[in-house]
Write a protein that holds these residues in place. Structure first.
Motif, PDB file in Angstrom:
ATOM      1  N   PHE A 214      14.338   5.557  -8.829  1.00 32.49           N
ATOM      2  CA  PHE A 214      15.051   6.808  -8.589  1.00 32.49           C
ATOM      3  C   PHE A 214      15.590   6.780  -7.174  1.00 32.49           C
ATOM      4  O   PHE A 214      14.840   6.550  -6.230  1.00 32.49           O
ATOM      5  CB  PHE A 214      14.104   8.001  -8.777  1.00 32.49           C
ATOM      6  CG  PHE A 214      14.757   9.322  -8.512  1.00 32.49           C
ATOM      7  CD1 PHE A 214      15.611   9.882  -9.453  1.00 32.49           C
ATOM      8  CD2 PHE A 214      14.556   9.989  -7.327  1.00 32.49           C
ATOM      9  CE1 PHE A 214      16.227  11.101  -9.207  1.00 32.49           C
ATOM     10  CE2 PHE A 214      15.165  11.206  -7.067  1.00 32.49           C
ATOM     11  CZ  PHE A 214      16.006  11.758  -8.017  1.00 32.49           C
ATOM     12  N   HIS A 215      16.916   6.954  -7.042  1.00 39.27           N
ATOM     13  CA  HIS A 215      17.448   7.037  -5.678  1.00 39.27           C
ATOM     14  C   HIS A 215      18.011   8.418  -5.428  1.00 39.27           C
ATOM     15  O   HIS A 215      18.650   9.018  -6.276  1.00 39.27           O
ATOM     16  CB  HIS A 215      18.435   5.908  -5.354  1.00 39.27           C
ATOM     17  CG  HIS A 215      19.719   5.930  -6.092  1.00 39.27           C
ATOM     18  ND1 HIS A 215      19.905   5.338  -7.312  1.00 39.27           N
ATOM     19  CD2 HIS A 215      20.905   6.450  -5.745  1.00 39.27           C
ATOM     20  CE1 HIS A 215      21.150   5.491  -7.700  1.00 39.27           C
ATOM     21  NE2 HIS A 215      21.780   6.180  -6.768  1.00 39.27           N
TER      22      HIS A 215
ATOM     23  N   LEU B 162       0.803  -1.230   0.000  1.00 47.23           N
ATOM     24  CA  LEU B 162       0.000   0.000   0.000  1.00 47.23           C
ATOM     25  C   LEU B 162       0.835   1.279   0.000  1.00 47.23           C
ATOM     26  O   LEU B 162       0.465   2.261  -0.630  1.00 47.23           O
ATOM     27  CB  LEU B 162      -0.919   0.015   1.227  1.00 47.23           C
ATOM     28  CG  LEU B 162      -2.025  -1.018   1.256  1.00 47.23           C
ATOM     29  CD1 LEU B 162      -2.705  -1.037   2.617  1.00 47.23           C
ATOM     30  CD2 LEU B 162      -3.035  -0.759   0.149  1.00 47.23           C
ATOM     31  N   PHE B 163       1.957   1.272   0.740  1.00 46.34           N
ATOM     32  CA  PHE B 163       2.683   2.520   0.992  1.00 46.34           C
ATOM     33  C   PHE B 163       4.149   2.486   0.568  1.00 46.34           C
ATOM     34  O   PHE B 163       4.915   3.362   0.946  1.00 46.34           O
ATOM     35  CB  PHE B 163       2.606   2.868   2.489  1.00 46.34           C
ATOM     36  CG  PHE B 163       1.214   2.857   3.042  1.00 46.34           C
ATOM     37  CD1 PHE B 163       0.277   3.794   2.617  1.00 46.34           C
ATOM     38  CD2 PHE B 163       0.828   1.909   3.957  1.00 46.34           C
ATOM     39  CE1 PHE B 163      -1.013   3.785   3.119  1.00 46.34           C
ATOM     40  CE2 PHE B 163      -0.456   1.892   4.473  1.00 46.34           C
ATOM     41  CZ  PHE B 163      -1.382   2.818   4.054  1.00 46.34           C
ATOM     42  N   GLY B 164       4.550   1.501  -0.215  1.00 48.21           N
ATOM     43  CA  GLY B 164       5.956   1.323  -0.543  1.00 48.21           C
ATOM     44  C   GLY B 164       6.440   2.023  -1.793  1.00 48.21           C
ATOM     45  O   GLY B 164       7.467   1.639  -2.350  1.00 48.21           O
ATOM     46  N   ASP B 165       5.745   3.050  -2.240  1.00 48.34           N
ATOM     47  CA  ASP B 165       6.181   3.760  -3.447  1.00 48.34           C
ATOM     48  C   ASP B 165       7.424   4.601  -3.201  1.00 48.34           C
ATOM     49  O   ASP B 165       8.274   4.734  -4.069  1.00 48.34           O
ATOM     50  CB  ASP B 165       5.062   4.645  -3.989  1.00 48.34           C
ATOM     51  CG  ASP B 165       3.902   3.828  -4.518  1.00 48.34           C
ATOM     52  OD1 ASP B 165       4.125   2.686  -4.947  1.00 48.34           O
ATOM     53  OD2 ASP B 165       2.769   4.330  -4.492  1.00 48.34           O
TER      54      ASP B 165
ATOM     55  N   LEU C  98      22.202  -0.329  -5.869  1.00 47.66           N
ATOM     56  CA  LEU C  98      20.887   0.105  -6.363  1.00 47.66           C
ATOM     57  C   LEU C  98      20.875   0.229  -7.877  1.00 47.66           C
ATOM     58  O   LEU C  98      19.907  -0.174  -8.538  1.00 47.66           O
ATOM     59  CB  LEU C  98      20.490   1.436  -5.724  1.00 47.66           C
ATOM     60  CG  LEU C  98      19.951   1.351  -4.306  1.00 47.66           C
ATOM     61  CD1 LEU C  98      19.844   2.736  -3.693  1.00 47.66           C
ATOM     62  CD2 LEU C  98      18.611   0.643  -4.280  1.00 47.66           C
ATOM     63  N   ARG C  99      21.939   0.797  -8.434  1.00 45.94           N
ATOM     64  CA  ARG C  99      22.010   0.924  -9.903  1.00 45.94           C
ATOM     65  C   ARG C  99      21.999  -0.453 -10.568  1.00 45.94           C
ATOM     66  O   ARG C  99      21.424  -0.621 -11.641  1.00 45.94           O
ATOM     67  CB  ARG C  99      23.263   1.693 -10.313  1.00 45.94           C
ATOM     68  CG  ARG C  99      23.166   3.188 -10.108  1.00 45.94           C
ATOM     69  CD  ARG C  99      24.309   3.939 -10.769  1.00 45.94           C
ATOM     70  NE  ARG C  99      25.622   3.507 -10.320  1.00 45.94           N
ATOM     71  CZ  ARG C  99      26.268   3.980  -9.252  1.00 45.94           C
ATOM     72  NH1 ARG C  99      25.711   4.922  -8.515  1.00 45.94           N
ATOM     73  NH2 ARG C  99      27.462   3.538  -8.922  1.00 45.94           N
ATOM     74  N   ASN C 100      22.623  -1.444  -9.938  1.00 42.10           N
ATOM     75  CA  ASN C 100      22.692  -2.785 -10.511  1.00 42.10           C
ATOM     76  C   ASN C 100      21.416  -3.600 -10.298  1.00 42.10           C
ATOM     77  O   ASN C 100      21.027  -4.383 -11.162  1.00 42.10           O
ATOM     78  CB  ASN C 100      23.867  -3.557  -9.923  1.00 42.10           C
ATOM     79  CG  ASN C 100      25.200  -3.006 -10.360  1.00 42.10           C
ATOM     80  OD1 ASN C 100      25.303  -2.292 -11.355  1.00 42.10           O
ATOM     81  ND2 ASN C 100      26.241  -3.305  -9.606  1.00 42.10           N
TER      82      ASN C 100
ATOM     83  N   THR D  80      10.804   5.495  -5.640  1.00 47.54           N
ATOM     84  CA  THR D  80      11.915   6.298  -5.122  1.00 47.54           C
ATOM     85  C   THR D  80      12.447   5.676  -3.841  1.00 47.54           C
ATOM     86  O   THR D  80      11.675   5.189  -3.026  1.00 47.54           O
ATOM     87  CB  THR D  80      11.437   7.736  -4.806  1.00 47.54           C
ATOM     88  OG1 THR D  80      10.874   8.301  -5.975  1.00 47.54           O
ATOM     89  CG2 THR D  80      12.586   8.605  -4.317  1.00 47.54           C
ATOM     90  N   ILE D  81      13.769   5.711  -3.689  1.00 46.94           N
ATOM     91  CA  ILE D  81      14.393   5.294  -2.438  1.00 46.94           C
ATOM     92  C   ILE D  81      15.372   6.386  -2.008  1.00 46.94           C
ATOM     93  O   ILE D  81      16.133   6.904  -2.819  1.00 46.94           O
ATOM     94  CB  ILE D  81      15.096   3.925  -2.550  1.00 46.94           C
ATOM     95  CG1 ILE D  81      15.651   3.494  -1.186  1.00 46.94           C
ATOM     96  CG2 ILE D  81      16.162   3.921  -3.623  1.00 46.94           C
ATOM     97  CD1 ILE D  81      16.108   2.045  -1.128  1.00 46.94           C
TER      98      ILE D  81
END
Length: 159
Positions: A94-95, A7-10, A86-88, A73-74
């Motif tokens: 989007f970080h 529900l909230f992990g965007d 993260l890139r891999n 987004t992180i």
């Protein structure tokens, strides 16, 4: 945790700066907010090391636990190994840097000049928490540079 993440992990934050356990191992936390702005913990881990390979394993394991759902987004700290992983592992996510880490880094670099730090912290806080549009941000950014660094060449150049 899975139901909350669905529900909230965007938009999530991941941080490993806490080392309060007996073995001094990095504790990683995947967190976000629900629709009441309450903190939701989506996952946690104890790592043996903070290497790119460890983070790649972790991000892959988290994705598998969450039915392959990735956030949009992180927010992370300035850890190069984490950014590489993260890139891999999470292509298209989007970080960004966590605002708290940006402020702490700025404070560290400007702690000797308390006058600049005071002005800079006010401007950065305004930029992070008040601005709603790119145009407003560009204007406020130039204002910050002009007030905090009036003698610098980059104040009047392109961003």
């Amino acid at each position: 945790m899975r139901a909350d993440y669905k529900l909230f992990g965007d938009s999530i934050s991941f941080d490993t700066t806490y080392r309060t356990n007996k073995a001094y191992r990095p504790l990683g936390m995947f967190v976000g907010f629900n629709h009441h702005r309450q903190t939701c913990i989506f996952g946690a881990c104890l790592l043996y090391e903070e290497t790119s390979a460890s983070f790649e394993w972790l991000f892959d394991a988290f994705r598998r636990c969450m039915d392959q759902k990735l956030p949009t987004t992180i927010f992370i700290d300035q850890d190069a190994a984490m950014a590489k992983a993260l890139r891999n592992e999470w292509l298209g996510v989007f970080h960004a840097l966590c605002t708290w880490h940006i402020l702490m880094n700025a404070k560290k670099h400007f702690k000797k000049d308390k006058n600049v730090w005071k002005k800079l912290s006010i401007h950065l806080t305004y930029l992070f928490y008040t601005i709603d549009s790119e145009v407003e941000f560009d204007i406020a950014w130039k204002d910050m540079l002009a007030e905090c660094f009036p003698d610098s060449d980059f104040v009047y150049g392109d961003p």
